[in-house]
Design an enzyme around this catalytic site. Structure first.
Site: not given
Ligand code: GLA
Length: 422
Positions: A160, A162, A223
């Site tokens: 992942k 970011d 988020d």
């Protein structure tokens, strides 16, 4: 001779195209797994919170629960470490990322080995910028090749990446470049990109064609938090922007509305079913983030429900959408298999946004859902196998569904093979 040159060129072209697009053959269905962030955030004080801190113990424990509590059997596969796993400095000599020495004393390769020994896969978090989103751990910028190689060396299966502390203008080039470097390691790694969310937040329209080419999944919006209100903001984003994001989902490349909250503090039983149903409609990655040691059995049942998971993992990989809102009841619909005589089956979720105490009944005419099979449909209640809908329902038929406040009713409609419909 000519044919040898032709084959040679073909191989070069093939190799060229392989390294310039992701094309890693992974995530043909939305990835299923567990990720630490939503529940465990950046808890790094293992002396005070030994069973909650981001440590090798936690991820081994989650791995064990995947096996003992049926999550692996249900299809959950990836165990993913989110932020806060690193030392704040790279190794001074090799410049490699270093896992926190106290919390990951055996190192990442050993942890990956443990996860693999149980037949599961291992994922890790990094950031495209100078630092991860917690602001104190190093990002990949200026060390992209080294970090891709380090992940391959550790036998990572999922990354992942970011996008905090990064230049927005660099992302269109930098994210594909990191994907290319991951590919170049020769180790297949699912690549989860966060580049669109940072662009969307700054009013830049993400290039979804590029995303499809370079990432297996991508975070589109903000988020998730342990809150039904935030959950609704995300589903609202997916509903309102469906026309431009829905077409880009499909086998190998998925929109990601963020983690499942189910089993935590914020969602009721009914709201949890609602998240699971809408995530199934959206063909969303199913990434739990919860305390598997202490989860209540009724939440576990929602998470491992085979009929709902089958909708999420449907082989057609078509992302569903919100069809309408009526009296604060949202109708979400997704075409799925089996397909009979060219007609899809459909998963339909009625998600109530009402708060007026008692369950609310609505009448639904099948044709109003866009169902057209002239032989009618069989109906399955995906959350309640006891609710036998034994008839075959003609498209002009009205069914009544009664939905709990902030809950969901989730049905599957399959084109009927028999003639006698009601
Ligand atoms: C961002 C991401 C979250 C999580 C945190 C970690 O906010 O969107 O999913 O990875 O960073 O710091």
């Amino acid at each position: 001779m000519k044919s040898t040159i032709f084959i040679g060129l073909a191989i070069i072209c093939l190799q060229y195209s392989n390294v310039n697009t992701l094309d890693n053959g992974l995530a043909k269905r939305p990835p299923m797994g567990w990720m630490s962030w939503q529940r465990y955030r950046c808890i790094i004080d293992c002396d005070t919170y030994p069973s909650e801190c981001i440590s090798e113990w936690l991820f081994k424990n989650v791995t064990d629960h995947f096996i003992s509590d049926g999550y692996k059997e249900a299809g959950y596969e990836y165990i993913i470490i989110d932020d806060c796993w690193m030392e704040m400095e790279r190794d001074p000599i090799t410049q490699e990322l270093v896992p926190d020495r106290k919390r990951f004393p055996s190192g990442m390769k050993a942890l990956a080995d443990y996860v693999h020994s149980k037949g599961l896969k291992f994922g890790i978090y990094e950031d495209y910028g100078t630092h991860t989103c917690m602001g104190v751990y190093p990002g990949v910028i200026n060390h992209m090749e080294l970090d891709a190689n380090t992940f391959a060396k550790w036998d990572v299966d999922y990354v992942k990446l970011d996008g905090c502390y990064a230049e927005l203008d660099d992302m269109d080039k930098g994210y594909p470049e990191f994907g290319r470097l991951l590919n170049a390691t020769g180790r297949p790694m699912v690549y989860s990109c966060s580049w669109p969310v940072y662009q969307e937040y700054n009013g830049i329209m993400p290039n979804y064609e590029a995303l499809k080419k370079h990432c297996n999944l991508w975070r589109n919006w903000g988020d998730i938090q342990d809150s039904y209100v935030i959950l609704n903001e995300i589903t609202e984003y997916f509903a309102m922007n469906a026309s431009r994001i829905q077409p880009h989902a499909g086998p190998g490349h998925w929109n990601d509305p963020d983690m499942l909250l189910i089993g935590n503090y914020g969602l009721s039983f009914d709201q949890s079913k609602s998240q699971m149903a809408i995530w199934a409609i959206l063909a969303a990655p199913l990434l739990m983030s919860n305390d598997l040691k202490n989860i209540r059995p009724e939440f576990r049942e929602i998470l491992i429900n085979p009929q709902v998971i089958a909708v999420n993992q449907d082989e057609l990989g078509i992302q569903g959408t919100r069809l309408k809102i009526d009296h604060e009841i949202e109708t979400w619909i997704r075409p799925i298999t089996p397909v009979a005589n060219g007609l899809y089956s459909y998963a339909v979720a009625w998600a109530s946004k009402r708060d007026d105490g008692s369950p609310y009944a609505i009448k639904v005419k099948l044709s109003d859902l866009g169902l057209t099979c002239d032989k009618g449909y069989t109906i399955t209640d995906l959350f309640d196998e006891e609710n036998k809908l034994n008839n075959i329902y003609n498209v002009n038929h009205n069914i009544t569904v009664r939905i709990n406040p902030s809950g969901v009713i989730f049905y599957k409609f399959t084109p009927a093979v028999h003639e006698n419909s009601v």
